[in-house]
Each structure stands twice: as structure tokens, then as C-alpha cells.
Design an enzyme around this catalytic site. Sequence first.
Site, PDB file in Angstrom:
ATOM      1  CD  GLU A 176      -3.177   0.486   0.482  1.00 47.69           C
ATOM      2  OE1 GLU A 176      -2.727   1.300  -0.330  1.00 47.69           O
ATOM      3  OE2 GLU A 176      -4.379   0.418   0.781  1.00 47.69           O
ATOM      4  CG  ASP A 196      -6.430   8.505   5.520  1.00 49.34           C
ATOM      5  OD1 ASP A 196      -6.309   8.859   6.691  1.00 49.34           O
ATOM      6  OD2 ASP A 196      -6.893   9.233   4.647  1.00 49.34           O
ATOM      7  CG  PHE A 218      -4.897  15.645   0.762  1.00 45.49           C
ATOM      8  CD1 PHE A 218      -6.094  14.980   0.962  1.00 45.49           C
ATOM      9  CD2 PHE A 218      -4.284  15.551  -0.480  1.00 45.49           C
ATOM     10  CE1 PHE A 218      -6.678  14.247  -0.073  1.00 45.49           C
ATOM     11  CE2 PHE A 218      -4.860  14.826  -1.508  1.00 45.49           C
ATOM     12  CZ  PHE A 218      -6.058  14.173  -1.304  1.00 45.49           C
ATOM     13  CG  ASP A 253      -5.043  10.542  -6.848  1.00 51.05           C
ATOM     14  OD1 ASP A 253      -5.017   9.786  -5.845  1.00 51.05           O
ATOM     15  OD2 ASP A 253      -6.100  10.857  -7.421  1.00 51.05           O
TER      16      ASP A 253
HETATM   17  C1  PRP Z   1      -5.807   5.319  -1.034  1.00 53.91           C
HETATM   18  C2  PRP Z   1      -4.700   4.356  -0.693  1.00 53.91           C
HETATM   19  C3  PRP Z   1      -5.399   3.255   0.014  1.00 53.91           C
HETATM   20  C4  PRP Z   1      -6.600   3.942   0.637  1.00 53.91           C
HETATM   21  C5  PRP Z   1      -6.312   4.107   2.094  1.00 53.91           C
HETATM   22  O1  PRP Z   1      -6.389   4.926  -2.233  1.00 53.91           O
HETATM   23  O2  PRP Z   1      -4.009   3.886  -1.822  1.00 53.91           O
HETATM   24  O3  PRP Z   1      -5.818   2.222  -0.850  1.00 53.91           O
HETATM   25  O4  PRP Z   1      -6.730   5.236   0.043  1.00 53.91           O
HETATM   26  O5  PRP Z   1      -7.411   4.693   2.750  1.00 53.91           O
HETATM   27  P1  PRP Z   1      -7.976   4.094   4.105  1.00 53.91           P
HETATM   28  O6  PRP Z   1      -6.821   3.567   4.910  1.00 53.91           O
HETATM   29  O7  PRP Z   1      -8.647   5.287   4.746  1.00 53.91           O
HETATM   30  O8  PRP Z   1      -8.963   3.011   3.767  1.00 53.91           O
HETATM   31  P2  PRP Z   1      -7.363   5.866  -3.057  1.00 53.91           P
HETATM   32  O9  PRP Z   1      -8.784   5.593  -2.646  1.00 53.91           O
HETATM   33  O10 PRP Z   1      -6.896   7.284  -2.952  1.00 53.91           O
HETATM   34  O11 PRP Z   1      -7.202   5.329  -4.524  1.00 53.91           O
HETATM   35  P3  PRP Z   1      -5.901   5.253  -5.453  1.00 53.91           P
HETATM   36  O12 PRP Z   1      -4.975   4.254  -4.813  1.00 53.91           O
HETATM   37  O13 PRP Z   1      -6.419   4.788  -6.760  1.00 53.91           O
HETATM   38  O14 PRP Z   1      -5.283   6.626  -5.518  1.00 53.91           O
END
Ligand code: PRP
Length: 192
Positions: A100, A104, A153, A160
Site C-alpha cells: 500500500e 489512512d 493531505f 494523487d
Molecule cells: C488510497 C490508498 C489506500 C486507501 C487508504 O487509495 O491507496 O488504498 O486510500 O485509505 P484508508 O486507509 O482510509 O482506507 P485511493 O482511494 O486514494 O485510490 P488510489 O490508490 O487509486 O489513488
Amino acid sequence: MQKNRLGMRVLLPADRIQARVAQLGQQIGADYAGLPLTAIGMLKGCFVFMADLVRQIEAPLHVDFIEVSSYGDDTISSGVVKIAKDFKHSIAGQHVLLVEDIIDTGLTLNTLIEILQARKPASVRIAALLVKSQKQQLRYPIDYRGFDIEDDFVVGYGMDFRGRYRNLDHVAVLEESQPELFPPVPGQQLEG
Ligand code: PRP
């Protein structure tokens, strides 16, 4: 404070990231020596970290990707995830390393790990470049973590904001005080 050419605050410069990724890769290679390992990257954000990390792992491994979509708004993960792109080969009996870019809330991984456990891997571990410790609701240990960061952020190194900035070689902070960094996207309303 270091700024990049777009005027963003640089949180992690490229050389610091590369040094940490090398350490993680060496540790992972040692831990999985002689074991069947599949590294699974979570698209899209993982793609830069994944490419750098696997090249630092001195052990045979399979590489695959999964893409999950999370229902929620732009910035808050709902934890309700749907697999948008699944991987092809079986992970039964494999040691799985989930890669990952950022954890978050941890809600996406909570759900994904449940889905993967049903496929009977030998083990599942997590490698994350960035972890927002304050927001953690993750029910699993983070076995390989690059950096703990504040609740900023962040963009770059795969991450992105509305599809932009994934190609920066470093991690930078988007500040709301810099409206020029929040360009309007056709058909989308800016928040706030
Ligand atoms: C981001 C990141 C994780 C997720 C984490 O993906 O890559 O997969 O958010 O968030 P969480 O711990 O709060 O669940 P995003 O939804 O931004 O998609 P992307 O990877 O396509 O940019």
C-alpha cells in the site's frame, strides 16, 4: 522548509524515500527467504512504491495487482470496498505481501484482508510506505512501514489529488491555502 517546483511543501524527498524503501526491501527479502511469496499491489496509488520495493527484494516472488473502489466521498474512506480489478492466479498456500502507498483510516485494508483470507493464503502481511497513525482503525499489524506521518493531505510517489501529482518522485503536502494546487476538473465541483 523545502518546496517543490509547484510550491508544495516537500514532506519526504526522493532520496529519503529510496533509502527507506531499500531497507524495507532488504528486510522483506530476509524474512521471506525460501518461501513462496506473492506481492500484491493495491492500485492505483501503490504503483511507484511497488516498482521500487520489489526491485529491492532479493527473493523470487510473484507480482500481482488488485484495485478496490471504496464508496465514500473524495477524501474519506467508507470501508465498504468492491474489487474493481482482481488478480488472476491463486494465492492458496502463498505468502501474500499487500503493498500500500498509504494507510489512512485502515478501513480499506480491513475489508480487503478479510476477502483475501477467504482464499486460504499461507499468510498475509502488510507493507505500507506511509501510515497516518492518528487515524488508525486497522485491525491488523503493519509489518513493514516506511514512515509515520501527520494527518496531512499528501500527494506524489504514486498518490494523487483528483488524478494529479502521482508522477512526483517525492511526497509533498497539499495545503488548502494554495488554491492554485486545487485546479477545477471539468464536470466536478471544488469542495469547500
Ligand atoms: C488510497 C490508498 C489506500 C486507501 C487508504 O487509495 O491507496 O488504498 O486510500 O485509505 P484508508 O486507509 O482510509 O482506507 P485511493 O482511494 O486514494 O485510490 P488510489 O490508490 O487509486 O489513488
